[in-house]
Design a protein around this motif. Structure first.
Motif: not given
Length: 66
Positions: A44-46, A49-50
């Motif tokens: 889960d790259d997002e 980042i989050s």
């Protein structure tokens, strides 16, 4: 793809290898990464980042690392 060990990663980041291991375990438990054998897969790259953005905000507000 470049491979580095936990000890090298810890030295680059200025933390203990145990800190790297705990962080990887926590991120895997949250479903953000998968650690298998000697490979880390970002799931889960997002989400990563989050989470990183949230930690930056918390550091700025409290003045201390999270």
């Amino acid at each position: 793809m470049r491979r580095i060990g936990v000890v090298v990663a810890a030295a680059l980041l200025g933390v203990a290898p145990e800190t790297i291991a705990r962080s990887l375990t926590r991120l895997a438990a949250e479903g953000l990464i998968r650690v298998s054998s000697r490979e880390i897969t970002i799931l889960d790259d997002e989400g990563l980042i989050s989470r990183a953005d949230g930690q930056k905000s918390a550091q700025g507000m409290a003045g201390m690392p999270v």
